[in-house]
Design an enzyme around this catalytic site. Structure first.
Site, mmCIF file in Angstrom:
data_model
loop_
_atom_site.group_PDB
_atom_site.id
_atom_site.type_symbol
_atom_site.label_atom_id
_atom_site.label_comp_id
_atom_site.label_asym_id
_atom_site.label_seq_id
_atom_site.Cartn_x
_atom_site.Cartn_y
_atom_site.Cartn_z
ATOM 1 N N GLY A 13 0.860 -1.254 0.043
ATOM 2 C CA GLY A 13 0.009 0.087 -0.016
ATOM 3 C C GLY A 13 0.804 1.127 0.015
ATOM 4 O O GLY A 13 1.821 1.485 0.802
ATOM 5 N N THR A 142 5.579 1.864 5.946
ATOM 6 C CA THR A 142 4.197 1.397 6.049
ATOM 7 C C THR A 142 3.638 2.180 6.755
ATOM 8 O O THR A 142 3.899 2.491 8.004
ATOM 9 C CB THR A 142 4.363 -0.067 6.646
ATOM 10 O OG1 THR A 142 2.933 -0.561 7.201
ATOM 11 C CG2 THR A 142 5.081 0.041 8.027
ATOM 12 N N MET A 143 2.417 2.658 6.540
ATOM 13 C CA MET A 143 1.659 3.445 7.470
ATOM 14 C C MET A 143 1.022 2.762 8.576
ATOM 15 O O MET A 143 0.660 3.347 9.509
ATOM 16 C CB MET A 143 0.405 3.886 6.483
ATOM 17 C CG MET A 143 -0.633 2.889 5.748
ATOM 18 S SD MET A 143 -2.153 3.181 5.395
ATOM 19 C CE MET A 143 -2.837 3.204 7.462
ATOM 20 N N ASP A 144 1.145 1.541 8.688
ATOM 21 C CA ASP A 144 0.840 0.634 9.789
ATOM 22 C C ASP A 144 1.762 0.821 11.050
ATOM 23 O O ASP A 144 1.329 0.375 12.147
ATOM 24 C CB ASP A 144 0.661 -0.918 9.351
ATOM 25 C CG ASP A 144 -0.633 -1.183 8.621
ATOM 26 O OD1 ASP A 144 -1.765 -0.297 8.619
ATOM 27 O OD2 ASP A 144 -0.556 -1.800 7.484
ATOM 28 N N MET A 190 -6.953 2.256 8.955
ATOM 29 C CA MET A 190 -6.314 1.222 8.713
ATOM 30 C C MET A 190 -5.429 0.695 9.966
ATOM 31 O O MET A 190 -5.083 1.415 10.801
ATOM 32 C CB MET A 190 -5.387 1.359 7.528
ATOM 33 C CG MET A 190 -6.166 1.656 6.148
ATOM 34 S SD MET A 190 -5.023 2.162 4.697
ATOM 35 C CE MET A 190 -6.227 2.278 3.430
ATOM 36 N N GLY A 191 -5.345 -0.642 9.743
ATOM 37 C CA GLY A 191 -4.474 -1.101 10.803
ATOM 38 C C GLY A 191 -4.844 -2.670 11.059
ATOM 39 O O GLY A 191 -5.918 -2.829 11.998
ATOM 40 N N ARG A 192 -4.229 -3.639 10.174
ATOM 41 C CA ARG A 192 -4.795 -5.048 10.660
ATOM 42 C C ARG A 192 -4.664 -5.865 11.679
ATOM 43 O O ARG A 192 -5.543 -6.260 12.425
ATOM 44 C CB ARG A 192 -4.527 -5.831 9.246
ATOM 45 C CG ARG A 192 -4.759 -7.117 9.323
ATOM 46 C CD ARG A 192 -4.220 -7.948 8.001
ATOM 47 N NE ARG A 192 -4.633 -6.809 6.883
ATOM 48 C CZ ARG A 192 -5.784 -7.173 5.999
ATOM 49 N NH1 ARG A 192 -6.727 -8.007 6.372
ATOM 50 N NH2 ARG A 192 -5.810 -6.320 5.247
ATOM 51 N N GLU A 247 -9.485 -1.243 11.921
ATOM 52 C CA GLU A 247 -10.183 -2.104 10.983
ATOM 53 C C GLU A 247 -9.740 -3.521 11.401
ATOM 54 O O GLU A 247 -10.697 -4.414 11.137
ATOM 55 C CB GLU A 247 -9.474 -2.137 9.326
ATOM 56 C CG GLU A 247 -8.176 -2.397 9.273
ATOM 57 C CD GLU A 247 -7.428 -2.220 7.979
ATOM 58 O OE1 GLU A 247 -8.523 -2.085 6.849
ATOM 59 O OE2 GLU A 247 -6.503 -2.480 7.682
ATOM 60 N N MET A 299 -6.785 8.442 3.959
ATOM 61 C CA MET A 299 -5.914 8.730 4.947
ATOM 62 C C MET A 299 -4.464 8.363 4.360
ATOM 63 O O MET A 299 -3.473 9.233 4.694
ATOM 64 C CB MET A 299 -6.156 7.886 6.211
ATOM 65 C CG MET A 299 -5.830 6.533 6.183
ATOM 66 S SD MET A 299 -6.629 5.688 7.483
ATOM 67 C CE MET A 299 -5.928 6.719 8.914
#
Length: 420
Positions: A13, A142-144, A190-192, A247, A299
């Site tokens: 992503g 990574t945005m996570d 987001m954030g699995r 999420e 975002m």
């Protein structure tokens, strides 16, 4: 020293900051003409290497490359594609060697997250397994914010800033209308598996602990009864309730609340929206009127509100990747090392890819409040510097001006195609 060409690609992503890393790699490489000939970018990530779909970045002017620093998304295209193990699909590795040899590629810079680190590690091992010398450096993105062995991940700071700003503004909206209208607002982020992005929403809270009232993390098992009780309490006390929900929130059985029943190209569960699930629960059990928003691509593409710290770090890790390669390093990821919180000071380091690949860094327990619904002061101290500063893109006629590269294709030399 004979100059060899470099391969750069973007993976997973995209973010508001990944092109800043691309800018760093390309500008630094151009400063070493005796060692690096051209930088070829893979069109759509590693897929571009496998299909020999390469882009000649030397066709771009210095001004165009510099403009990448304020342009969101992936200038060369990204991909969700993970190389299988060497024993599982030797043909892919043979194809990479074929393409690398054909274009005299001796440097591999892969810009992505955990799965990308795995790909970069595998490429770094090509020299040992197939007798082809190549230096592979992973450029973190990574945005996570879930890569290990680095203080933070480029791309995260800007997403964190977007989250905190958005929930603060939405909370002002909700507070002004709650008497006769909406009483609950949910922002899905987001954030699995890691709750860093949801945690960033906590930075919007004032001293009174409101706005947002509730944060939901993947690290905390969702307790329906406790959640509903907290929502109702907030509405009765303040007239409204604002929520930031990751999420990846899971129930006691370990199932995603928003499991859509499918997987993506990396094999990750496709998530279908936790916000509407929570909103319907609130409506059915408490009867409160609600609104929700799923930030999603908005975002991660929000370059207009990017964190200056994030852009500076993203550019720095790109440059460092080239310098590490010039120093003879391979099989490592560039890391960001925190030296102090206030004032915020950081430097660059490195981590071996075999300790990074496929490892997810989740939020530590000391960053989550005892009730599981908010962040602690320790978390606030960690997050606050990462959203600091503004780095606005240039605006023309009221809109941000972003660049689109020519992306001139490199002539194919292998004489055959390859299907992925």
């Amino acid at each position: 020293m004979t100059a060899r060409n470099a391969f750069y690609a973007q993976s997973g992503g995209v973010t508001a900051a990944i092109n800043a890393s691309a800018c760093g790699v390309i500008e630094a490489a151009r400063e070493h003409p005796d060692a690096i000939g051209k930088v070829y970018a893979g069109r759509d990530g590693i897929v571009g290497a496998l299909t020999e779909d390469l882009i000649d970045t030397s066709c771009e002017s210095p001004a165009a490359i510099a403009a990448l620093k304020h342009t969101p998304a992936g200038a060369f295209g990204s991909a969700r594609y993970k190389l299988k193990g060497f024993d599982q699909n030797q043909a892919e590795y043979e194809r990479l060697i074929e393409v690398f040899k054909a274009h005299d590629i001796g440097y591999f810079f892969y810009n992505g997250g955990g799965d990308s680190a795995d790909t970069c590690l595998k490429v770094s091992q090509l020299g040992e397994q197939m007798g082809y010398p190549i230096q592979a450096i992973h450029v973190p993105k990574t945005m996570d914010n879930d890569l290990p062995l680095t203080d933070c991940c480029p791309g995260f700071g800007s997403v964190a800033k977007y989250t905190a700003v958005s929930i603060r503004e939405a909370s002002f909206d909700l507070a002004s209308m709650c008497k006769t209208s909406t009483r609950v607002f949910i922002l899905e982020v987001m954030g699995r598996h890691a709750g860093w992005t949801a945690a960033a929403g906590g930075l919007a809270s004032d001293e009174d602990g409101r706005d947002p009232h509730i944060l939901l993390f993947p690290e905390v098992t969702f307790d329906e009864a406790a959640f509903l009780a907290r929502v109702d309490e907030c509405v009765k006390r303040d007239g409204y309730c604002t929520i930031v929900a990751s999420e990846g929130v899971r129930n006691a059985d370990g199932q995603f609340l928003a499991d859509a029943g499918s997987t993506d190209a990396f094999g990750h569960t496709q998530l279908g929206g936790v916000a509407p699930t929570l909103a319907n629960l609130i409506k059915d059990r408490l009867g409160h009127k609600y609104h929700y928003a799923i930030a999603d691509y908005l975002m991660r593409a929000a370059r207009h509100i990017a964190s200056a710290t994030d852009i500076e770090q993203a550019y720095a890790v790109g440059r460092a990747a080239v310098e590490y390669a010039m120093a003879g390093k391979s099989g490592v990821m560039v890391t960001i090392e925190r030296e102090s919180d206030d004032p915020y000071r950081w430097s660059l380091g490195e981590a071996p890819l075999d300790q990074v690949a496929n490892v997810e860094r989740k939020m530590p327990a000391e960053y989550i409040s005892a009730d599981g619904f908010h962040i602690t002061e320790a978390c606030r101290r960690y997050l606050a510097p990462l959203i600091a500063g503004e780095d606005y893109p240039p605006f023309v006629h009221g809109l941000p001006q972003y660049t689109r590269l020519q992306n001139v294709a490199v002539e194919k030399r292998t004489g055959r195609s390859f299907q992925v």
